[in-house]
Design a protein around this motif. Structure first.
Motif, PDB file in Angstrom:
ATOM      1  N   LEU B  42       0.818  -1.206   0.000  1.00 29.86           N
ATOM      2  CA  LEU B  42       0.000   0.000   0.000  1.00 29.86           C
ATOM      3  C   LEU B  42       0.860   1.268   0.000  1.00 29.86           C
ATOM      4  O   LEU B  42       0.636   2.183  -0.784  1.00 29.86           O
ATOM      5  N   VAL B  43       1.871   1.308   0.868  1.00 25.97           N
ATOM      6  CA  VAL B  43       2.695   2.516   0.965  1.00 25.97           C
ATOM      7  C   VAL B  43       3.675   2.603  -0.209  1.00 25.97           C
ATOM      8  O   VAL B  43       3.830   3.641  -0.839  1.00 25.97           O
ATOM      9  N   PHE B  44       4.294   1.465  -0.527  1.00 28.37           N
ATOM     10  CA  PHE B  44       5.331   1.424  -1.563  1.00 28.37           C
ATOM     11  C   PHE B  44       4.839   1.940  -2.932  1.00 28.37           C
ATOM     12  O   PHE B  44       5.486   2.810  -3.525  1.00 28.37           O
ATOM     13  N   PRO B  45       3.707   1.424  -3.451  1.00 23.82           N
ATOM     14  CA  PRO B  45       3.248   1.907  -4.758  1.00 23.82           C
ATOM     15  C   PRO B  45       2.965   3.416  -4.766  1.00 23.82           C
ATOM     16  O   PRO B  45       3.257   4.101  -5.739  1.00 23.82           O
ATOM     17  N   ALA B  46       2.404   3.927  -3.657  1.00 19.78           N
ATOM     18  CA  ALA B  46       2.143   5.365  -3.586  1.00 19.78           C
ATOM     19  C   ALA B  46       3.461   6.140  -3.626  1.00 19.78           C
ATOM     20  O   ALA B  46       3.576   7.157  -4.322  1.00 19.78           O
TER      21      ALA B  46
END
Lengths: 323, 260
Positions: B42-46
């Motif tokens: 969730l955090v990584f792609p953003a």
């Protein structure tokens, strides 16, 4: 026995007299390995039955078929008159496995809520938490629970649907003496309410003490089936062990009451119904020394029943069991 | 001895093979309380969107919108694919923990189990898409019509099922927790190859390889609402890889349940 009670109640519900477990000529092959070689077994409702046998005897394979986890190669398996998978779907069968079967990242309560949600009818989760003695750790992650706590959780999961048949694989492994005692008290109470309990065990005294009936399995067959005392009676008597260099098996076999002779290096093992006479003869007429007399337990009964087609494994068991 | 007998006839079978909202909610809660899943999916792609979507030419127009919107959809796809694959790999992990065997001792039907897992995978994918899109909104550079925005998100979500199946497949082939160690870098590599991170030059050497890789097709399909173009071979790529992964997952699972 429960059969009579079950018959009395047969009028109340047509299904009440159904045997809890009914196996007819069941075999199970894994490739060229014949794990189960024709088992016939009928367990009535409310019975507590122990499955006893060494590893590879076919205990787990048989239990897997009762639980509907695998299908027999041939023969018929029925649980409470239903096909095993249907009995499971109706919440009639539950099992407690020895290890695994838990998600470490779920809490104890969520594990029970999850399991309960899969059944049509279950006892309230909070009640089961209370009864199983794990209410105080309900919000703990399963991975943080001790082995004993995890085992209690497995039991709680199995008790949720109030199963008519409870299958236990080595249920008290890792439990302390007190835990084992209270576990069997609770299990007996449930059996008196009509729950059938089928458990596999390595603990011979456990099978003897807590089961109404002991089924001995060896090499995929039922080799004996009766109460613990009946099994013992099959080979009543004692074992006399002594060191006797150059022993002649034929002479020993002719001794009073002797029905089993085993010579391992310098040691002789004699199964006999008249241990006094055998011991007297050994000590007075031969050079025998280091004599020992032991009462035959279930293990000796088991060995004498399976000693016909002995393999290397069985020989190891003989040595381990009689020492 | 027994004073009462359990009434077999009174027992019922649960509806929908045991499929229910309580279990579904617990499954979702499980995924969302896993810190590793949350960070890497969730955090990584953003974060990747912020890294790739701030270049100087992000305002250049592409189809209905701009380059930044193009990157936004790509990162949404990457995040959703990673998340869905992680959810899929859980199936095999649960098998190795004996949980699947435990579930087989309940009325839960295997089809209902897979349905629940698929819904969890798609829900997680949807959350990943929403998070990346929120990142885009906050940053303010992506520009495309609202309908295109929504259409891209929905098409991306549909494409996610390919990677849920891939996750199940890889999870069964590579046992335990190692599945994500392969899926993580693997999906990043496939994303580079498939033009998710860096647009491919049509007809270039790398493009000739890329068109056969699993990310290429779904990336083209997911961006189609924005770019307004969808080559036939991209559709074929997307459909074929979906079929391959579903077949692979189904093959490993049927092989596996024989031993459960």
């Amino acid at each position: 026995m429960t059969t009579a009670t079950a018959r009395q109640e047969a009028g109340r519900a047509a299904t009440a007299s159904q045997p809890a477990v009914d196996l007819a000529a069941v075999t199970k092959d894994f490739g060229s390995v014949h794990a189960v070689r024709g088992v016939d077994l009928r367990v009535e409702q409310g019975e507590v039955v122990a499955f006893l046998g060494p590893n590879g005897a076919g205990k787990t394979s048989t239990i897997d078929m009762v639980l509907g986890l695998s299908r027999p190669t041939s023969g018929r398996v029925e649980v409470l008159g239903l096909e095993p998978r249907h009995a499971v779907a109706h919440g009639l069968v539950a099992a407690v496995m020895q290890t695994g079967g838990l998600l470490k990242d779920l809490t104890v309560r969520d594990t029970l809520r999850y399991t309960a949600s899969l059944f049509a009818d279950t006892a309230p989760v909070d009640e089961v938490l209370e009864v199983s003695g794990i209410a105080s750790i309900a919000d703990r992650k399963v991975g943080k629970c001790s082995g004993g706590e995890q085992q209690r959780l497995r039991f709680a999961m199995a008790l949720l649907p109030d199963p008519a048949l409870l299958v236990l694989d080595e249920p008290t492994t890792g439990m302390d003496v007190e835990g084992r005692r209270s576990f069997w008290e609770a299990t007996r109470r449930d059996a008196d309410r009509g729950r059938t309990v089928l458990f596999a065990t390595h603990y011979l005294d456990e099978a003897d003490r807590y089961a109404d009936r002991v089924v001995l399995l060896s090499h995929g067959r039922v080799v004996a089936d009766g109460t613990g005392s009946e099994i013992k009676a099959l080979t009543a008597g004692r074992t006399v062990r002594a060191i006797l260099p150059g022993a002649d098996p034929a002479t020993l076999r002719a001794l009073p009451g002797v029905d089993g002779v085993e010579v391992l290096a310098e040691q002789v093992y004699l199964r006999t119904t008249d241990s006094d006479a055998v011991a007297r003869w050994l000590l007075t007429s031969t050079d025998a020394r280091d004599l020992e007399i032991t009462a035959n337990g279930l293990e000796e009964a088991f060995l004498s029943l399976t000693s016909d087609d002995r393999t290397d494994d069985a020989t190891d068991a003989v040595e381990g069991g009689l020492r | 001895m027994s004073t009462s007998t359990i009434d077999v006839a009174a027992r019922r079978v649960p509806p929908f093979g045991g499929f229910n909202r309580t279990a579904l909610a617990i499954e979702l809660k499980r995924m969302l309380s896993n810190r590793r899943t949350v960070i890497f999916t969730l955090v990584f792609p953003a974060a990747m969107f912020f890294a790739f979507g701030t270049g100087s030419d992000t305002a250049r127009s592409v189809g209905d919108g701009n380059v930044s919107a193009y990157i936004l959809v790509s990162m949404g796809l990457y995040g959703a694919a990673l998340t869905a694959a992680a959810s899929g790999a859980m199936v095999a992990l649960e098998r190795s923990l004996g949980w699947s065997r435990q579930l087989r001792l309940t009325p839960l039907n295997p089809v209902a189990y897979i349905m629940m897992k698929a819904i969890v995978a798609l829900s997680m994918g949807a959350i990943a898409i929403v998070v990346v899109n929120l990142a885009g909104l906050v940053q303010g550079k992506p520009d495309m019509p609202g309908t295109t925005w929504v259409a891209s998100a929905l098409v991306t979500l549909a494409c996610t099922s390919t990677f849920a199946a891939l996750g199940v497949f890889v999870g069964y082939v590579v046992p335990g927790e190692n599945a994500m160690q392969i899926l993580g870098p693997g999906l990043a590599l496939l994303s580079f190859l498939g033009g998710v991170f860096i647009p491919l030059t049509h007809g270039s050497a790398i493009w000739h390889v890329a068109v056969f890789t699993p990310m290429y097709g779904v990336a083209e399909v997911a961006r189609a609402p924005l770019t307004g173009e969808l080559p036939w071979y991209a559709v074929v790529n997307a459909v074929v890889w979906l079929a391959v992964f579903v077949a692979g997952a189904a093959w490993r699972m049927t092989k596996d349940t024989a031993r459960v």
